[in-house]
Write a protein that holds these residues in place. Structure first.
Motif, mmCIF file in Angstrom:
data_model
loop_
_atom_site.group_PDB
_atom_site.id
_atom_site.type_symbol
_atom_site.label_atom_id
_atom_site.label_comp_id
_atom_site.label_asym_id
_atom_site.label_seq_id
_atom_site.Cartn_x
_atom_site.Cartn_y
_atom_site.Cartn_z
ATOM 1 N N ALA A 156 -40.798 -113.678 13.864
ATOM 2 C CA ALA A 156 -40.674 -112.508 14.737
ATOM 3 C C ALA A 156 -41.939 -112.244 15.550
ATOM 4 N N ILE A 157 -43.003 -113.044 15.317
ATOM 5 C CA ILE A 157 -44.205 -112.910 16.133
ATOM 6 C C ILE A 157 -43.826 -113.175 17.588
ATOM 7 N N GLY A 158 -44.235 -112.313 18.470
ATOM 8 C CA GLY A 158 -43.860 -112.442 19.871
ATOM 9 C C GLY A 158 -42.604 -111.669 20.224
ATOM 10 N N ALA A 159 -41.983 -111.032 19.236
ATOM 11 C CA ALA A 159 -40.774 -110.241 19.482
ATOM 12 C C ALA A 159 -40.986 -108.793 19.069
ATOM 13 N N ALA A 160 -42.228 -108.323 19.163
ATOM 14 C CA ALA A 160 -42.552 -106.985 18.671
ATOM 15 C C ALA A 160 -41.782 -105.899 19.412
ATOM 16 N N ALA A 161 -41.732 -105.992 20.731
ATOM 17 C CA ALA A 161 -41.046 -104.944 21.505
ATOM 18 C C ALA A 161 -39.566 -104.899 21.162
ATOM 19 N N GLU A 169 -23.747 -112.394 5.913
ATOM 20 C CA GLU A 169 -22.395 -112.520 6.476
ATOM 21 C C GLU A 169 -22.428 -112.958 7.931
ATOM 22 N N ALA A 170 -23.529 -112.681 8.613
ATOM 23 C CA ALA A 170 -23.668 -113.065 10.017
ATOM 24 C C ALA A 170 -25.013 -113.759 10.193
ATOM 25 N N GLY A 171 -24.957 -115.028 10.606
ATOM 26 C CA GLY A 171 -26.171 -115.785 10.856
ATOM 27 C C GLY A 171 -26.323 -116.077 12.331
ATOM 28 N N LEU A 172 -27.415 -115.612 12.926
ATOM 29 C CA LEU A 172 -27.637 -115.758 14.361
ATOM 30 C C LEU A 172 -28.751 -116.780 14.573
ATOM 31 N N VAL A 173 -28.391 -117.936 15.105
ATOM 32 C CA VAL A 173 -29.353 -119.017 15.307
ATOM 33 C C VAL A 173 -29.876 -118.934 16.735
ATOM 34 N N GLY A 174 -31.168 -118.612 16.851
ATOM 35 C CA GLY A 174 -31.758 -118.487 18.179
ATOM 36 C C GLY A 174 -33.158 -117.939 18.124
ATOM 37 N N ASP A 175 -33.804 -117.914 19.268
ATOM 38 C CA ASP A 175 -35.126 -117.326 19.407
ATOM 39 C C ASP A 175 -35.065 -115.846 19.045
ATOM 40 N N ALA A 176 -36.052 -115.361 18.300
ATOM 41 C CA ALA A 176 -36.006 -113.991 17.784
ATOM 42 C C ALA A 176 -35.953 -112.964 18.910
ATOM 43 N N ALA A 177 -36.833 -113.086 19.909
ATOM 44 C CA ALA A 177 -36.878 -112.082 20.972
ATOM 45 C C ALA A 177 -35.579 -112.077 21.774
ATOM 46 N N GLU A 178 -35.105 -113.252 22.175
ATOM 47 C CA GLU A 178 -33.880 -113.325 22.974
ATOM 48 C C GLU A 178 -32.675 -112.831 22.189
ATOM 49 N N THR A 179 -32.608 -113.202 20.919
ATOM 50 C CA THR A 179 -31.462 -112.794 20.097
ATOM 51 C C THR A 179 -31.484 -111.297 19.840
ATOM 52 N N LEU A 180 -32.663 -110.747 19.564
ATOM 53 C CA LEU A 180 -32.748 -109.297 19.351
ATOM 54 C C LEU A 180 -32.358 -108.526 20.604
ATOM 55 N N ARG A 181 -32.774 -109.023 21.767
ATOM 56 C CA ARG A 181 -32.387 -108.329 23.002
ATOM 57 C C ARG A 181 -30.870 -108.292 23.144
ATOM 58 N N ALA A 182 -30.223 -109.414 22.864
ATOM 59 C CA ALA A 182 -28.762 -109.456 22.964
ATOM 60 C C ALA A 182 -28.108 -108.577 21.900
ATOM 61 N N LEU A 183 -28.680 -108.576 20.697
ATOM 62 C CA LEU A 183 -28.125 -107.750 19.619
ATOM 63 C C LEU A 183 -28.309 -106.268 19.913
ATOM 64 N N ASN A 184 -29.469 -105.898 20.446
ATOM 65 C CA ASN A 184 -29.752 -104.481 20.703
ATOM 66 C C ASN A 184 -28.761 -103.871 21.689
ATOM 67 N N GLN A 185 -28.258 -104.673 22.621
ATOM 68 C CA GLN A 185 -27.268 -104.165 23.565
ATOM 69 C C GLN A 185 -25.964 -103.778 22.884
ATOM 70 N N ARG A 186 -25.757 -104.273 21.670
ATOM 71 C CA ARG A 186 -24.519 -104.006 20.942
ATOM 72 C C ARG A 186 -24.700 -102.964 19.843
ATOM 73 N N LEU A 187 -25.920 -102.542 19.603
ATOM 74 C CA LEU A 187 -26.181 -101.573 18.538
ATOM 75 C C LEU A 187 -26.038 -100.149 19.061
#
Length: 584
Positions: A219-224, A314-332
C-alpha cells in the motif's frame, strides 16, 4: 567487439541500473573490469561481506522500486549472498545477483571453489541461468533484468571467469540466435480487477458495520486512496511492519502496528470487526487476524498467488493498490456511524499512554524505550529509517512515530538479523543528501560490525542507535513465552561499539544513564558523517505482545523460576505497562 562482461554491464546501464553492490574476487574479475571502464555510467559500492551486498541490493529495490544488483565471486562469495537474496524473495523485491565461476572447462572437476551456484540458487531465484558464452549473455542479461522486475524476485546469472572475457565475435552463435532479439526494456502493465469483482468487494464492505483495514508494504504509494477508503468505511487502519510508513503514525485513522510488536488498538480492531480489508499485505501471523467465521474478507494484492494466503477472503482484487482502491472507492457508500472507529481511537489513546509509561526517562537501569523515543523525535522530516530484527524492531515499531515524508525498512518475512546497517547504507546510496537513521541491537550489529566502515567510506549521513543489553533479548523472551523454557544461550560478550566506530574513522557516543539521553543525542545528531550511539540498557526489559495469550502467560510463569535475572524480570513485569499487558 564487446566481451560477455561488457555486454552484461552495458545491459545494466540500458536498464537504468545506477549502482552495483559487491565484493571483488578472482572469479568475477572480468565483470569488475567492465564496471571499472564504465564507472562514469554505473557505480560500484564495495562492501565488506557479500551478505551485506545482497541485503543492500534488496533494500535498494525496496527503497526505490528499481532493480537492485549485487555481485560476488565464485564459491563462498556466491553462497554468502543467499541470506540477503532470501530477504528479497520473501519480501518480493526485484534483485539481480551476478556470480562468478571457475573456468568453464573445469566445472564439476573438484577444482578450487567448484560450487554450482545455479544449483545452489535454484530455490531463491525466479530466473537462474549459467551463461554459456558472449552471444548467450546478450540474451539472458536483459531477460534476467526483466524477469526480476516483472516477477518481483531474484534473478541470477552465473558466469565462468574465462567466459566473462570472451568477445562476442568469438561466440559460435546458432542460426536461431539472431542479435538483439530479446526484450531491451520493461513493459509496465498493471492488472486491474474486473467490474464484477469490484462490485462484490464493495457489497461486502458496504454491508458490514465494523470494517477494519490491514495495510502492508504493497500500500506504499497509495496513501491518499487508502485514507479515502478509511474515511468512507470509518475504518481503523492497522499496519503490518513493512507498511509502517503507509500512513503517519499520528494519523487519526491508524491504530499502528499489528502482531506481537503491534498495539492493543490494532488487536482489538481485529478481534471485534465484522469485515476486514487487506491491502498489499501477507502479514504472516494468522493468530492476529479475525477468528474464523467472525468477519468477511476482501483483499487487494498485485500478486494473485497472495490472495487468501492468510485469511479466507470472499473477494480477491488483483491489481495495483492505488488504482484498485480508486475504483473500489467509487463503489463504497459513506458509513453513517463512526462508533467502531471511535472505540479503536479511544483504545489507541490509552495505548499511547501505556507506551509513555514504559518510556520512563528516570528509571535505572536505563530503559530502551526512553532512548528510542528521544532518538525518533530528532529524526528530520525526510529521514529514511531502517531497523534490524530483535527487540530493537519492537522499539522502532512502537516508540518511533513516523511522520509524513519519512520512510521505513526492515527485513520483513525473513526477519533476518544483521540487515539494519546494510539497509541504512543502501538508503544513503539511493537517496544522496537525505538523512539516514537505523536502530539495531548489539547482537545483529556485531554480525556485520565491519560494514560500518562502508558507511564511513561512502560518507553516509547515518545516525546508528545500538541497543546494547549484552543479550539476545527477543530470543530470551521467546524461549520463555513460546515453550516455557528458561532463557539459555542468549548472553553476549560485551563489545565497545562507540570505540569500534572511532577505530573505523567515525564518531562514537555512549548513553548509560537517563540524564545523558538528551545531551548525548543532541551532540550525536550535530556531528557530521556516520555516528554510532551506544545505549547501554536494561537487559531484563520485557518484550511482550499487547495482550499476553493464556498459553504464553502459563509458559512464562513456568520458565521464570529457572531463568537468570529472575528478580529483575519480576520487578519489570510488576511495573506499568507490562503489568497491564500481562494481565490483559
Amino acid at each position: 567487439m564487446p566481451n560477455a562482461a561488457e555486454i552484461l554491464v552495458d545491459t545494466l546501464v540500458a536498464w537504468n541500473v545506477e549502482v552495483v553492490f559487491g565484493l571483488p574476487g578472482d572469479g568475477i574479475n572480468g565483470v569488475m573490469e567492465a564496471l571499472r571502464t564504465r564507472r562514469d555510467k554505473i557505480a560500484f559500492v564495495q562492501v565488506r561481506h557479500e551478505e551485506s551486498a545482497a541485503f543492500m541490493a534488496c533494500a535498494y529495490a525496496k527503497w526505490t522500486g528499481k532493480l537492485g544488483v549485487c555481485l560476488a565471486t565464485s564459491g563462498p562469495g556466491g553462497t554468502h549472498l543467499l541470506t540477503g537474496l532470501y530477504d528479497a524473495k520473501l519480501d518480493q523485491a526485484p534483485v539481480l545477483a551476478i556470480t562468478g565461476m571457475q573456468f568453464h572447462d573445469l566445472i564439476e572437476t573438484f577444482t578450487q571453489q567448484d560450487v554450482d551456484l545455479t544449483r545452489v540458487f535454484n530455490d531463491v531465484a525466479v530466473y537462474n541461468a549459467h551463461v554459456a558464452d558472449a552471444a548467450h549473455m546478450e540474451n539472458v542479461a536483459s531477460l534476467a533484468c526483466r524477469t526480476a522486475l516483472a516477477r518481483k524476485g531474484v534473478a541470477h546469472l552465473s558466469i565462468a571467469s574465462d567466459v566473462q572475457e570472451q568477445q562476442d565475435a568469438a561466440s559460435k552463435r546458432s542460426k536461431r540466435n539472431r542479435p538483439a532479439h530479446t526484450p531491451q526494456d520493461m513493459f509496465a502493465g498493471h492488472n486491474m480487477p474486473l467490474d464484477v469483482e469490484l462490485d462484490k468487494a464493495a457489497a461486502i464492505l458496504n454491508g458490514a458495520s465494523r470494517v477494519a483495514i490491514l495495510a502492508g508494504r504493497g500500500a506504499i504509494g497509495a496513501a491518499a486512496e487508502l485514507e479515502d477508503t478509511a474515511r468512507l468505511l470509518q475504518a481503523p487502519v492497522a499496519k503490518a511492519l513493512l507498511g509502517k510508513a503507509v500512513l503517519p503514525d499520528d494519523h487519526p485513522y491508524t491504530t499502528g502496528g499489528i502482531g506481537i510488536l503491534g498495539t492493543l488498538a490494532s488487536q482489538e480492531a481485529m478481534e471485534t470487526c465484522d469485515a476486514v480489508l487487506i491491502v498489499g499485505s501477507t502479514f504472516p501471523y494468522i493468530e492476529y487476524y479475525p477468528k474464523p467465521g467472525q468477519a468477511r474478507g476482501v483483499q487487494i494484492d498485485c500478486d494473485a498467488q497472495r490472495i487468501g494466503l492468510r485469511f479466507p477472503v470472499e473477494a480477491g482484487l488483483v491489481g495495483d493498490a492505488a488504482e484498485t482502491l480508486r475504483a473500489l472507492n467509487q463503489r463504497l457508500t459513506q458509513k453513517p456511524s463512526d462508533e467502531f472507529l471511535q472505540r479503536c481511537q479511544t483504545t489507541m489513546t490509552r495505548w499511547r499512554e501505556m507506551m509513555r509509561q514504559s518510556e520512563d526517562a528516570e528509571a535505572q537501569p536505563l530503559k530502551p524505550q526512553a532512548v528510542a523515543r528521544a532518538f525518533g523525535q530528532r529524526l528530520a522530516d525526510d529521514t529514511v529509517l531502517a531497523t534490524d530484527s530483535g527487540q530493537n524492531t519492537e522499539l522502532a515499531a512502537r516508540h518511533v512515530d513516523l511522520r509524513d515524508g519519512q520512510a521505513f525498512g526492515v527485513s520483513g518475512s525473513l526477519a533476518s538479523m544483521a540487515c539494519g546497517l546494510a539497509y541504512a547504507i543502501a538508503a544513503g546510496i539511493a537517496f544522496p543528501g537525505r538523512p539516514v537513521a537505523a536502530i539495531v541491537g548489539d547482537g545483529g550489529f556485531a554480525m556485520q560490525l565491519g560494514e560500518f566502515s562502508t558507511a564511513v567510506r561512502y560518507k553516509i549521513p547515518l545516525k546508528l542507535l545500538v541497543i546494547k543489553n549484552n543479550m539476545l533479548n527477543q530470543i530470551a523472551w521467546e524461549q520463555m513465552m513460546f515453550l516455557g523454557n528458561p532463557q539459555f544461550g542468549c548472553e553476549l560478550q560485551p563489545i565497545d561499539f562507540a570505540k569500534a566506530a572511532e577505530a573505523m574513522g567515525a564518531r562514537g557516543f555512549r548513553i548509560e544513564r537517563a540524564d545523558q539521553i538528551e545531551t548525548v543525542l543532541d551532540e550525536a545528531f550535530a556531528a557530521e558523517g556516520p555516528v554510532v550511539i551506544e545505549a547501554v540498557v536494561d537487559a531484563y526489559e520485557p518484550l511482550m505482545p499487547p495482550k499476553m495469550p493464556p498459553d504464553y502467560a502459563k509458559n512464562f510463569r513456568q520458565a521464570l523460576p529457572q531463568t537468570p535475572g529472575r528478580e529483575r524480570i519480576e520487578e519489570n513485569i510488576a511495573r506499568e505497562p507490562a503489568k497491564s499487558m500481562m494481565d490483559a
